[in-house]
Design a protein around this motif. Structure first.
Motif, short mmCIF file in Angstrom:
data_model
loop_
_atom_site.label_atom_id
_atom_site.label_comp_id
_atom_site.label_asym_id
_atom_site.label_seq_id
_atom_site.Cartn_x
_atom_site.Cartn_y
_atom_site.Cartn_z
N SER A 143 3.28 1.50 12.75
CA SER A 143 3.95 0.54 13.63
C SER A 143 4.32 1.14 14.98
O SER A 143 4.56 0.43 15.95
N PRO A 277 2.76 -6.92 5.08
CA PRO A 277 2.95 -6.83 6.54
C PRO A 277 2.16 -5.71 7.20
O PRO A 277 1.65 -5.87 8.31
N THR A 278 2.06 -4.55 6.52
CA THR A 278 1.33 -3.43 7.12
C THR A 278 -0.15 -3.73 7.22
O THR A 278 -0.78 -3.47 8.27
N ALA A 280 -1.47 -6.66 7.35
CA ALA A 280 -1.60 -7.71 8.37
C ALA A 280 -1.58 -7.11 9.77
O ALA A 280 -2.35 -7.52 10.65
N PHE A 281 -0.70 -6.12 9.98
CA PHE A 281 -0.63 -5.47 11.29
C PHE A 281 -1.91 -4.70 11.59
O PHE A 281 -2.43 -4.75 12.72
N ALA A 284 -4.45 -7.17 12.53
CA ALA A 284 -4.18 -7.72 13.85
C ALA A 284 -4.56 -6.75 14.95
O ALA A 284 -5.14 -7.14 15.98
N PHE A 404 -0.50 -14.85 15.33
CA PHE A 404 -0.67 -13.92 14.21
C PHE A 404 -0.40 -12.48 14.66
O PHE A 404 0.28 -11.72 13.95
N ALA A 408 2.66 -10.44 13.09
CA ALA A 408 2.36 -9.23 12.32
C ALA A 408 3.06 -8.02 12.93
O ALA A 408 3.56 -7.15 12.21
N THR A 409 3.09 -7.96 14.26
CA THR A 409 3.77 -6.84 14.93
C THR A 409 5.26 -6.85 14.64
O THR A 409 5.85 -5.80 14.29
N VAL A 412 5.85 -5.83 10.83
CA VAL A 412 5.68 -4.42 10.48
C VAL A 412 6.77 -3.56 11.11
O VAL A 412 7.18 -2.54 10.53
#
Length: 750
Positions: A143, A277-278, A280-281, A284, A404, A408-409, A412
């Motif tokens: 992140s 979430p990770t 997804a990040f 992204a 998105f 996502a940012t 995370v």
């Protein structure tokens, strides 16, 4: 400093009760035998009298540790009942008794937010496969690409277009540093397969002061991780919804409050839920990088001319060093995997090294990719919108993919903040175990979370967030010092480790760690010099104050240990003739052993609870809960025996090895009081003790059970927080049961 890293208490990132029963040297064993002889001379008893108890102390056993598995969505499990029957009583009703209306409202509100006490649950081990461990343990590091590149560009833009031209070489140097430090931590994992954070590694190899300095750097790092991650997450939200920008500080405090409540509830969700979430990040970021590269391909990868910012500073070595130090904050969180090697499935160290390699590869690819597309698209930092938001707008406009990327940012970054809530109490636990932090940080709350550490982190992060108005650019200067102080000391410690052990390929490992130590130290010096006036002095001063406080706390615990230590002067008194004579110890009268088939119906206690108006109607059992055989423990035993009632000693042991050692010390003392050792596979002490007492109560409800605890009483108010509050915790948990008394025997120290 505990030199035995093999005994690290933090299997799979979850602390367990200390398995390090304080060892007794030859002098202490001699004193223990002497005290036992005094008991025997003053109160000789036959074997039958010695074993006389109104209950059967053997109430059954807990299941083996291998048979206890976490629930599907967490690490909390119910402590099995002992002695047959199940007690589902809770302390809520009893806790409200005698409270004022305001007190009852506060109590109920706390229970709504945090849930009912989990006196019947404990935390167990949960091993993770690599695909789950990667996002869970890498959220903090990955992140950081959301703010690290932007922090570097925010410094370079001060020199205008000339400064921005240095972005690619500086980014390449940071990427190289990531690779070197990553390889260095692969060596740490091999040397410390049971988990080797900076505090452990520096303390083992460099000594007390470097170990404490590394711990101080880590604690500062975790506080700033929460503040910076929340600030960056709010920035991602306000970039998408600019109307929320004025509410940055309130929104950040709300997020910290939500993290506080969630962690105080003690809920440990399964890694699969935290992985989303990770991943997804990551998806992204690669979509953002590939999308921008595709757009740039249409123009032959010719960089888009950037706006010409007004230069406010001249380009120079100092500015380049500042930009390098700011961009290096993208490396925070790299050591997380080396801390949590036991969290992996076997072969643990090999899986941890593989996962670390994946993490470093992703980090370098994402960091380098973002810097490359920033250069190609001509994007510069703007106060109203983050760099990632600008890049997403260029490729995805304001469509679903833009939403998105921003969502996502933000997700995370909040997850990275939550990671600090796991690591901050862990470091405090290790410090408290070694006597450098209050022992209250060893204890779990009634929701089995490390409430004291969680609360301290929330307060500190909130103060930092408010003081710096939730501005990421203002927080970054504080960040690099703590991160790279821990890196430098850890890697230097590994250099000393390889020189000492000289295992196979030790020269190659030493070279890797020496390179990592050198580069980390250069970044640390750069950050301390270039960012000193921008806020780095705050971090340096905080680390210095922490060191001073930790040494003072350790000094107090050393005095307490000396006062509790078994020594001849504390266990002998002079008789009238001036010669040494045994100290008087009261006798304990024998009581009938429980007959086969249980006690007769008239002794079950039904209807007797309200008929104890005379002393003769009260039937006693004293249960002495002992963690160790020191002077405080022996005093509690002597007090229990002086009541001339049946007495039973209980020790909760987390391992069979410790149980055998305690039984050995007990035999050395003389086995003057019946002892029952409860072997608990759970990561808790109080819950198994409560279950054992409940099991005794169920055997004979008419019996009044007095639980006796040794208690340290200090002379100064400032020292009281440094000692256990188990008596209060037991009172709260046992309050629903009738005929249970909890008392403490004070042991005063100056």
């Amino acid at each position: 400093m505990n030199k035995g890293h093999e005994k690290d208490e933090w299997d799979s990132g979850v602390p367990r009760p200390s398995e390090a029963l304080p060892g007794l040297d030859q002098e202490q064993l001699r004193v223990l035998r002497q005290v036992g002889r005094q008991w025997h001379r003053v109160a000789p008893r036959s074997a039958t009298e010695h074993r006389a108890l109104p209950v059967n102390p053997d109430t059954g056993v807990f299941p083996p540790a291998a048979d206890i598995h976490p629930t599907r969505f967490g690490q909390l499990v119910r402590v099995s009942s002992l002695g047959g029957g199940v007690s589902e009583q809770r302390a809520d009703g009893a806790d409200e008794a005698g409270r004022s209306p305001v007190g009852r409202f506060a109590h109920r509100s706390r229970r709504v937010l945090l849930g009912a006490p989990l006196k019947s649950t404990a935390v167990v081990r949960e091993s993770m496969r690599k695909l789950v461990a990667l996002p869970v343990l890498s959220a903090d590091a990955l992140s950081s690409v959301a703010y690290g590149p932007e922090a570097m560009l925010a410094v370079l833009v001060l020199a205008g277009s000339t400064g921005l031209a240095y972005s690619l070489p500086i980014a390449a140097t940071i990427a190289l540093l990531m690779l070197v430090v990553g390889v260095s931590y692969r060596q740490t994992i091999r040397a410390y397969p049971h988990g080797g954070g900076s505090y452990i590694v520096a303390g083992d190899n460099l000594g007390l002061m470097p170990g404490l300095m590394a711990a101080g750097g880590l604690l500062i790092d975790y506080v700033l991780t929460v503040a910076v991650s929340i600030a960056s997450g709010i920035a991602a939200i306000t970039s998408a919804i600019p109307s929320l920008a004025p509410a940055t500080v309130p929104l950040g405090l709300i997020m910290i409050a939500l993290l506080l409540v969630g962690n105080l509830r003690g809920i440990r969700q399964a890694g699969v839920l935290f992985a989303a979430p990770t991943y997804a990040f990551i998806l992204a970021m690669f979509a953002l990088i590939i999308g921008n590269l595709a757009d740039s391909a249409g123009s032959g990868f010719r960089p888009t001319p950037a706006p010409h910012p007004t230069a406010t500073e001249g380009i120079g070595v100092l500015l380049i060093m500042r930009a390098f130090a700011s961009g290096s904050t993208a490396m925070t969180g790299i050591e997380a995997i080396s801390n949590a090697v036991p969290a992996f499935r076997p072969v643990r160290w090999r899986n941890a090294r593989t996962t670390l390699t994946w993490m470093i590869s992703l980090l370098v690819a994402m960091f380098g990719g973002i810097i490359a597309i920033v250069h190609l698209r001509g994007v510069i930092p703007r106060g109203s919108e983050t760099v990632l938001s600008q890049l997403a707008h260029l490729t995805f406009h304001s469509g679903p993919m833009y939403v998105f990327v921003q969502a996502a940012t933000a997700a995370v970054l909040l997850l990275a903040a939550n990671t600090a809530y796991n690591d901050f109490p862990r470091v405090l636990f290790l410090l408290a175990r070694d006597g450098h932090a209050p022992h209250i940080f060893l204890r779990q709350g009634d929701r089995l979370a490390f409430s004291n550490g969680i609360a301290l982190l929330s307060v500190a992060a909130s103060l930092v967030f408010v003081v710096f108005a939730g501005n990421t650019d203002s927080l970054i200067p504080l960040y690099a010092v703590g991160v790279f102080l821990a890196f430098s000391l850890s890697q230097t410690g590994m250099v000393v480790h390889w020189r000492r052990v000289r295992t196979r390929h030790w020269r190659k490992s030493l070279t890797f760690n020496a390179t990592g130590a050198l580069l980390s130290t250069l970044v640390l010096i750069t950050a301390a010099i270039t960012k000193f006036t921008s806020g780095a002095w705050v971090a340096l001063m905080a680390i210095g104050l922490f060191f001073l406080l930790a040494t003072r706390i350790r000094h107090h615990y050393q005095k307490a240990d000396a006062a509790l230590r078994l020594h001849p002067d504390a266990t002998e008194t002079r008789d009238r003739a001036g010669a040494r004579a045994p100290a008087p110890a009261p006798t304990a009268t024998p009581h009938p052993v429980q007959p086969e088939g249980g006690w007769p119906d008239h002794e079950t206690g039904q209807g007797e609870e309200e008929k104890e108006e005379t002393p003769q109607a009260v039937h006693h059992l004293a249960v002495v809960a002992l963690a160790s055989l020191d002077l405080a423990g022996l005093r509690a035993l002597a007090y229990a025996a002086s009541l001339r009632q049946p007495t039973l000693a209980v020790h909760i042991s987390p391992s069979e090895e410790e149980a055998q050692r305690f039984r050995g010390y007990w035999t050395t003392w003389g086995d003057h009081v019946p002892l029952h050792v409860v072997l608990s596979p759970y990561r808790a002490i109080v819950a198994p003790l409560i279950h054992y007492i409940e099991a005794l109560h169920r055997q004979r409800p008419s019996l009044t059970i007095t639980v006796i605890l040794p208690e340290i009483v200090t002379q100064h108010l400032r020292h009281r927080l440094l000692h256990s509050k188990d008596a209060a915790r037991l009172r709260r948990a046992l309050r629903p049961l009738p005929k249970i008394v909890v008392t403490s025997v004070p042991f005063h120290i100056s």
